[in-house]
Design a protein around this motif. Sequence first.
Motif, PDB file in Angstrom:
ATOM      1  N   GLY A   1       0.864  -1.196   0.023  1.00 42.12           N
ATOM      2  CA  GLY A   1      -0.051  -0.044  -0.010  1.00 42.12           C
ATOM      3  C   GLY A   1       0.868   1.257  -0.004  1.00 42.12           C
ATOM      4  O   GLY A   1       1.961   1.141   0.594  1.00 42.12           O
ATOM      5  N   GLY A   2       0.519   2.346  -0.671  1.00 37.62           N
ATOM      6  CA  GLY A   2       1.199   3.583  -0.853  1.00 37.62           C
ATOM      7  C   GLY A   2       2.480   3.442  -1.598  1.00 37.62           C
ATOM      8  O   GLY A   2       2.575   2.594  -2.486  1.00 37.62           O
ATOM      9  N   ALA A   3       3.176   4.297  -1.341  1.00 35.52           N
ATOM     10  CA  ALA A   3       4.550   4.525  -1.904  1.00 35.52           C
ATOM     11  C   ALA A   3       5.808   4.387  -0.855  1.00 35.52           C
ATOM     12  O   ALA A   3       5.391   5.125   0.238  1.00 35.52           O
ATOM     13  N   GLY A   4       6.816   3.684  -1.037  1.00 34.38           N
ATOM     14  CA  GLY A   4       7.885   3.815  -0.071  1.00 34.38           C
ATOM     15  C   GLY A   4       9.096   3.808  -0.892  1.00 34.38           C
ATOM     16  O   GLY A   4       9.269   3.504  -2.013  1.00 34.38           O
ATOM     17  N   TYR A   5      10.083   3.346  -0.166  1.00 34.09           N
ATOM     18  CA  TYR A   5      11.695   3.426  -0.428  1.00 34.09           C
ATOM     19  C   TYR A   5      12.355   2.344   0.151  1.00 34.09           C
ATOM     20  O   TYR A   5      12.124   2.158   1.466  1.00 34.09           O
ATOM     21  N   TYR A   6      13.476   1.644  -0.468  1.00 33.15           N
ATOM     22  CA  TYR A   6      14.159   0.643   0.130  1.00 33.15           C
ATOM     23  C   TYR A   6      15.648   1.261  -0.261  1.00 33.15           C
ATOM     24  O   TYR A   6      15.900   1.564  -1.501  1.00 33.15           O
ATOM     25  N   GLN A   7      16.565   1.237   0.310  1.00 27.73           N
ATOM     26  CA  GLN A   7      17.998   1.500   0.182  1.00 27.73           C
ATOM     27  C   GLN A   7      18.819   0.536   0.922  1.00 27.73           C
ATOM     28  O   GLN A   7      18.858   0.268   2.123  1.00 27.73           O
ATOM     29  N   GLU A   8      20.010  -0.106  -0.014  1.00 26.34           N
ATOM     30  CA  GLU A   8      21.141  -0.778   0.841  1.00 26.34           C
ATOM     31  C   GLU A   8      22.058   0.299   0.823  1.00 26.34           C
ATOM     32  O   GLU A   8      22.375   0.918   0.019  1.00 26.34           O
ATOM     33  N   LYS A   9      22.938   0.125   1.731  1.00 25.76           N
ATOM     34  CA  LYS A   9      24.086   0.845   1.950  1.00 25.76           C
ATOM     35  C   LYS A   9      25.045   0.927   0.802  1.00 25.76           C
ATOM     36  O   LYS A   9      25.451  -0.060   0.137  1.00 25.76           O
ATOM     37  N   GLY A  10      25.290   2.255   0.259  1.00 27.60           N
ATOM     38  CA  GLY A  10      26.114   2.169  -0.920  1.00 27.60           C
ATOM     39  C   GLY A  10      25.694   2.269  -2.310  1.00 27.60           C
ATOM     40  O   GLY A  10      26.232   2.419  -3.293  1.00 27.60           O
ATOM     41  N   LYS A  11      24.319   1.925  -2.201  1.00 29.34           N
ATOM     42  CA  LYS A  11      23.482   1.977  -3.618  1.00 29.34           C
ATOM     43  C   LYS A  11      22.546   3.041  -3.793  1.00 29.34           C
ATOM     44  O   LYS A  11      21.997   3.532  -2.626  1.00 29.34           O
TER      45      LYS A  11
END
Length: 155
Positions: free
Chosen positions: A86-96
Amino acid sequence: MATSVVVAGTLIGYAMKKMEAPQNLSVFPTGEANTGYARYFTGQSWLAPLTSMKELNVPMSNVTFEPGCRNNWHSHSGGQILIAVGGAGYYQEKGKAARRLEPGDVVEIAPDVIHWHGAAPESWFSHLAIECNPQINNNAWLDPVTDAEYAEAVK
């Protein structure tokens, strides 16, 4: 509704209204305020455990984030799977570079990968969090994602 101030690419802060989590963000329950892990989040989140049979060995919860909310940098010794619902989000790996998440997106996180996830600045966000290898899986909670890191990730 969240408002933000961005100066020279840096997120200075949020003026968040304290509001109830939407109950219709996804087909999964929103749950209760995530007080047990609140110290590892910037902003408010809610947690709804979805599985309870330990014999199945697949802990799964729905996590809901208010706009701009994100968890600290962290890793899981057994890995994790996220399914945006649901909705909108973000995912981030360190250094990317960060990855924007919309309902239906799946993120497979290998063991010991340092990462964060949370809501977009303008949207509530919900994802299913599935603990992999729970018999050996431990979370290592690290530093908060700074406003500057968040602003860079979501621009």
